[in-house]
Design an enzyme around this catalytic site. Sequence first.
Site, PDB file in Angstrom:
ATOM      1  N   TYR A 326       0.754  -1.227   0.214  1.00  0.00           N
ATOM      2  CA  TYR A 326       0.096   0.143  -0.054  1.00  0.00           C
ATOM      3  C   TYR A 326       0.992   1.239  -0.082  1.00  0.00           C
ATOM      4  CZ  TYR A 326       0.950   0.973   5.016  1.00  0.00           C
ATOM      5  OH  TYR A 326       1.732   1.095   6.196  1.00  0.00           O
ATOM      6  N   CYS A 327       0.265   2.409  -0.445  1.00  0.00           N
ATOM      7  CA  CYS A 327       0.964   3.656  -0.530  1.00  0.00           C
ATOM      8  C   CYS A 327      -0.300   4.569  -0.118  1.00  0.00           C
ATOM      9  CB  CYS A 327       1.803   3.915  -1.562  1.00  0.00           C
ATOM     10  SG  CYS A 327       0.738   4.049  -3.052  1.00  0.00           S
ATOM     11  N   GLN A 328      -0.432   6.063  -0.463  1.00  0.00           N
ATOM     12  CA  GLN A 328      -1.458   6.649  -0.399  1.00  0.00           C
ATOM     13  C   GLN A 328      -2.582   6.526  -1.448  1.00  0.00           C
ATOM     14  OE1 GLN A 328       0.914  10.538   0.227  1.00  0.00           O
ATOM     15  NE2 GLN A 328      -0.337  10.774   2.028  1.00  0.00           N
TER      16      GLN A 328
END
Length: 357
Positions: A326-328
Amino acid sequence: MAIADLSLLEHLEPIARLSVGRRKELAALCFIEKVNQDIDPMRMNMAKAAQAMYLIKGDLGLRYEDGRKVRLRGGNEVTKHPVNADPKIMDTIALTDIEILRIDMDLLDIMMTWDQLSNIDNPAKTAQPSITEKAARSVGDWMNETGVFSAFNLQSGIFSRLPAANVEEMFKRMTSITVTAGQIIIQQGGEGDYYYLIQSGCAQVTRIVDASQPALILAELNEGGAFGEEALVSDNKRNATVTMKTDGELLRLNKKDFVELLKAPIINQISMSEAQGRVNAGAVWADVRLPSEYKYDHIHGAINLPLNEIRQLASSLDKGKEYVLYCQTGRRSSAAAFVLAQGSVKAFVLMGGTRRQ
């Protein structure tokens, strides 16, 4: 409002981790905004949804969904990060007159993705190539060009449509050609064979509408300009002629690669509920953002696999496990999943990133 000083950006996260060229470019697009006491800056210009907001000076109050209240003061360790990063913040209030800096979240995320991809094979690299080295430029060299690959170009045209996971591969397949003044690069009515980016020089776009009349001048393209995609996308003939006005250098990508790389790679995207289910069954959360971003805010139990170090770290991962990246926004995690797949690591991507949860 005043334009943000470059030295200020060097103390904000994750902006400070951008290359010098990217920070300079970003500084010209950022402004310091003064907000009077008793105003909610997060509601101004709908900033909560679209912009990262940094508290530069003054005191700001935050109110969370659970009723908890927090007071922040500009210039400390906490306010090096966006104060509105947590989606559980309901509203804010300027407890004194304050100064804030706003940055478009998508622009910042694109820049972070681009910078990390450009250094994915050599994260310690900082030196710029000399003129004599241009013939053997690496993928990272091209991607670090803030002229050809400016913030504007990253948000529009081919780069805005190109899946992040395909960016690195595109530059591996691009070739550089030297061109001269007066040289016709594409001819109206010809077959679409290449997509072009102007690395240096100037070109003129013309079109013949009436054979008895001189060609119409449609545009002049300079460094950072791109052309040739229309015929490749539509599979039609060239609808204009592009002629170099000066000597220069172009980057080009052939039609086969252009079509292939515009198609989204096979990335396994999953919802938050499915991700939680896989983690409960033994999968591992993996945050692919920079260590400074991970340290400030990450999902409980997640490990940190920064995108720009993903190839080096891949060999240390347990191939018997699943990883939920995940990231933003999903950009960096998609690119990381693409790299891990090449190393036979089973990875899933949190759909939409943490911002949409």
